[in-house]
Motif scaffolding. Sequence first.
Motif, PDB file in Angstrom:
ATOM      1  N   VAL A  28       0.752  -1.141   0.042  1.00 57.25           N
ATOM      2  CA  VAL A  28       0.066   0.082   0.063  1.00 57.25           C
ATOM      3  C   VAL A  28       0.790   1.392  -0.109  1.00 57.25           C
ATOM      4  N   ALA A  29       2.026   1.256   0.685  1.00 61.45           N
ATOM      5  CA  ALA A  29       2.963   2.077   0.704  1.00 61.45           C
ATOM      6  C   ALA A  29       3.329   2.521  -0.577  1.00 61.45           C
ATOM      7  N   ALA A  30       3.523   1.443  -1.469  1.00 59.03           N
ATOM      8  CA  ALA A  30       4.132   1.821  -2.782  1.00 59.03           C
ATOM      9  C   ALA A  30       3.223   2.109  -3.810  1.00 59.03           C
ATOM     10  N   GLY A  31       1.797   2.056  -3.538  1.00 57.73           N
ATOM     11  CA  GLY A  31       0.732   2.430  -4.086  1.00 57.73           C
ATOM     12  C   GLY A  31      -0.335   1.547  -4.809  1.00 57.73           C
ATOM     13  N   GLN A  33      -3.420  -0.568  -5.037  1.00 57.93           N
ATOM     14  CA  GLN A  33      -4.726  -0.007  -4.648  1.00 57.93           C
ATOM     15  C   GLN A  33      -5.758  -1.251  -4.477  1.00 57.93           C
ATOM     16  N   TRP A  34      -5.303  -2.284  -4.777  1.00 56.03           N
ATOM     17  CA  TRP A  34      -6.167  -3.595  -4.446  1.00 56.03           C
ATOM     18  C   TRP A  34      -5.514  -4.604  -3.597  1.00 56.03           C
ATOM     19  N   VAL A  35      -6.236  -5.199  -2.440  1.00 57.46           N
ATOM     20  CA  VAL A  35      -5.489  -6.121  -1.553  1.00 57.46           C
ATOM     21  C   VAL A  35      -6.725  -7.056  -1.391  1.00 57.46           C
ATOM     22  N   GLN A  36      -6.281  -8.313  -1.476  1.00 59.65           N
ATOM     23  CA  GLN A  36      -7.312  -9.458  -1.051  1.00 59.65           C
ATOM     24  C   GLN A  36      -6.523 -10.196  -0.109  1.00 59.65           C
ATOM     25  N   LEU A  37      -7.384 -10.604   1.111  1.00 58.96           N
ATOM     26  CA  LEU A  37      -6.942 -10.902   2.239  1.00 58.96           C
ATOM     27  C   LEU A  37      -7.212 -12.547   2.288  1.00 58.96           C
ATOM     28  N   SER A  51      -8.355  -9.307   9.427  1.00 56.30           N
ATOM     29  CA  SER A  51      -8.897  -8.300   8.579  1.00 56.30           C
ATOM     30  C   SER A  51      -9.221  -6.764   9.178  1.00 56.30           C
ATOM     31  N   ILE A  52      -9.492  -6.928  10.528  1.00 57.18           N
ATOM     32  CA  ILE A  52      -9.819  -5.349  11.043  1.00 57.18           C
ATOM     33  C   ILE A  52      -8.333  -4.857  10.981  1.00 57.18           C
ATOM     34  N   ALA A  53      -7.057  -5.653  11.301  1.00 55.28           N
ATOM     35  CA  ALA A  53      -5.950  -4.624  11.274  1.00 55.28           C
ATOM     36  C   ALA A  53      -5.565  -4.569   9.790  1.00 55.28           C
ATOM     37  N   ALA A  54      -5.650  -5.352   8.839  1.00 55.30           N
ATOM     38  CA  ALA A  54      -5.383  -4.991   7.507  1.00 55.30           C
ATOM     39  C   ALA A  54      -6.340  -3.736   7.053  1.00 55.30           C
ATOM     40  N   ALA A  55      -7.425  -3.842   7.535  1.00 54.72           N
ATOM     41  CA  ALA A  55      -8.549  -2.591   7.016  1.00 54.72           C
ATOM     42  C   ALA A  55      -7.814  -1.281   7.694  1.00 54.72           C
ATOM     43  N   GLN A  56      -7.017  -1.402   8.839  1.00 54.22           N
ATOM     44  CA  GLN A  56      -6.429  -0.081   9.320  1.00 54.22           C
ATOM     45  C   GLN A  56      -5.486   0.502   8.415  1.00 54.22           C
ATOM     46  N   LEU A  57      -4.715  -0.371   7.749  1.00 52.28           N
ATOM     47  CA  LEU A  57      -3.613  -0.104   6.830  1.00 52.28           C
ATOM     48  C   LEU A  57      -3.993   0.314   5.312  1.00 52.28           C
ATOM     49  N   THR A  58      -5.275  -0.246   5.105  1.00 56.67           N
ATOM     50  CA  THR A  58      -5.514  -0.087   3.554  1.00 56.67           C
ATOM     51  C   THR A  58      -6.709   0.974   3.712  1.00 56.67           C
ATOM     52  N   ALA A  59      -7.587   1.450   4.657  1.00 54.17           N
ATOM     53  CA  ALA A  59      -8.367   2.546   4.771  1.00 54.17           C
ATOM     54  C   ALA A  59      -8.189   3.808   4.186  1.00 54.17           C
ATOM     55  N   GLY A  60      -8.852   4.187   2.909  1.00 52.06           N
ATOM     56  CA  GLY A  60      -8.905   5.404   2.236  1.00 52.06           C
ATOM     57  C   GLY A  60      -7.314   5.287   1.240  1.00 52.06           C
ATOM     58  N   ALA A  62      -6.634   1.491  -0.306  1.00 51.25           N
ATOM     59  CA  ALA A  62      -6.825   0.659  -1.213  1.00 51.25           C
ATOM     60  C   ALA A  62      -8.040  -0.002  -1.032  1.00 51.25           C
ATOM     61  N   GLU A  63      -8.607  -0.960  -1.655  1.00 52.47           N
ATOM     62  CA  GLU A  63      -9.795  -1.663  -1.713  1.00 52.47           C
ATOM     63  C   GLU A  63      -9.152  -3.061  -0.728  1.00 52.47           C
ATOM     64  N   LEU A  64     -10.073  -3.308   0.271  1.00 50.21           N
ATOM     65  CA  LEU A  64      -9.552  -4.544   0.777  1.00 50.21           C
ATOM     66  C   LEU A  64     -10.691  -5.585   0.776  1.00 50.21           C
ATOM     67  N   LEU A  65     -10.477  -6.624   0.116  1.00 50.70           N
ATOM     68  CA  LEU A  65     -11.583  -7.741  -0.089  1.00 50.70           C
ATOM     69  C   LEU A  65     -10.927  -8.955   0.610  1.00 50.70           C
ATOM     70  N   VAL A  66     -12.396  -9.683   1.023  1.00 49.23           N
ATOM     71  CA  VAL A  66     -11.957 -10.778   2.077  1.00 49.23           C
ATOM     72  C   VAL A  66     -12.111 -12.081   1.056  1.00 49.23           C
ATOM     73  N   ASN A  67     -11.007 -13.089   1.139  1.00 47.08           N
ATOM     74  CA  ASN A  67     -11.297 -14.167   0.318  1.00 47.08           C
ATOM     75  C   ASN A  67     -12.185 -15.190   0.845  1.00 47.08           C
ATOM     76  N   ASP A  68     -13.235 -15.586   0.148  1.00 47.12           N
ATOM     77  CA  ASP A  68     -14.073 -16.557   0.343  1.00 47.12           C
ATOM     78  C   ASP A  68     -15.253 -16.485   1.651  1.00 47.12           C
ATOM     79  N   ARG A  69     -14.562 -16.044   2.761  1.00 42.06           N
ATOM     80  CA  ARG A  69     -15.423 -15.983   3.999  1.00 42.06           C
ATOM     81  C   ARG A  69     -16.268 -14.760   4.006  1.00 42.06           C
ATOM     82  N   ILE A  70     -17.579 -14.951   3.402  1.00 49.70           N
ATOM     83  CA  ILE A  70     -18.492 -14.099   3.699  1.00 49.70           C
ATOM     84  C   ILE A  70     -18.920 -13.665   5.115  1.00 49.70           C
ATOM     85  N   ASP A  71     -18.794 -14.735   5.995  1.00 52.16           N
ATOM     86  CA  ASP A  71     -19.021 -14.325   7.198  1.00 52.16           C
ATOM     87  C   ASP A  71     -17.919 -13.446   8.047  1.00 52.16           C
ATOM     88  N   VAL A  72     -16.748 -13.629   7.664  1.00 53.76           N
ATOM     89  CA  VAL A  72     -15.904 -12.814   8.272  1.00 53.76           C
ATOM     90  C   VAL A  72     -15.877 -11.502   7.682  1.00 53.76           C
TER      91      VAL A  72
END
Length: 213
Positions: A28-31, A33-37, A51-60, A62-72
């Motif tokens: 994200v620091a390099a630019g 803009q799309w991250v899938q966890l 996911s909570i921790a990653a979102a703190q890094l990507t908010a505003g 990059a897009e942060l997508l969760v793989n497979d786990r809709i519940d998560v």
Amino acid sequence: MRDLGIYLVANTESCQPRSTLEAIEGAVAAGVQWVQLRAKNETAREFFELSIAAAQLTAGKAELLVNDRIDVFLAARAAGAAVTGIHIGQKDIAVRYAREVIGEGIIGLSASTDEQLAQANADAQYIDYLGVGAIRATPTKKDHPTPLGIDGFLRANGLTELPCVAIGSLSAADAAQLRAGGAAGMAVVRAICAAEDPRAASAELLDRWEGAK
């Protein structure tokens, strides 16, 4: 066509011994803009907390997508995390029902065969982009379909109007050919996660992608 550019699939196993968050932070620091966890070996609680921790890094940034786990994804969103979508595969619930469950949000779908692409076209109203591959055999996804090669990806890309992101053992050297052939993006795992310097590796990938305009 939507430009997704360089797309990091932050696979927890591939980032070891470095933390997954370090890889995401560098990208994200390099630019990027799309991250899938992707967390195949973690519990639902561990995936949620990551996911909570990653979102703190990507908010505003990059897009942060969760793989497979809709519940998560739903739990993280309910907790106020800036998770922006999900990426699901052919063995997950149908995209039309995924859309009903998540409502607003990005949905990416993996597809590789003509039949899967035809079904994606029929369901296009529910899908934001397709992940198409594997381009080459990859150890990060042991159940990957028969590798398409870049020529196979380009053929698949011509069968749909949906943006197609290539994935499967890709490197910076592939960026020019993929972009010239109409790829909407290039997803990488080990090219960033296993790099000695994730930020520098991400910057090189982005330079190659942007240079192929």
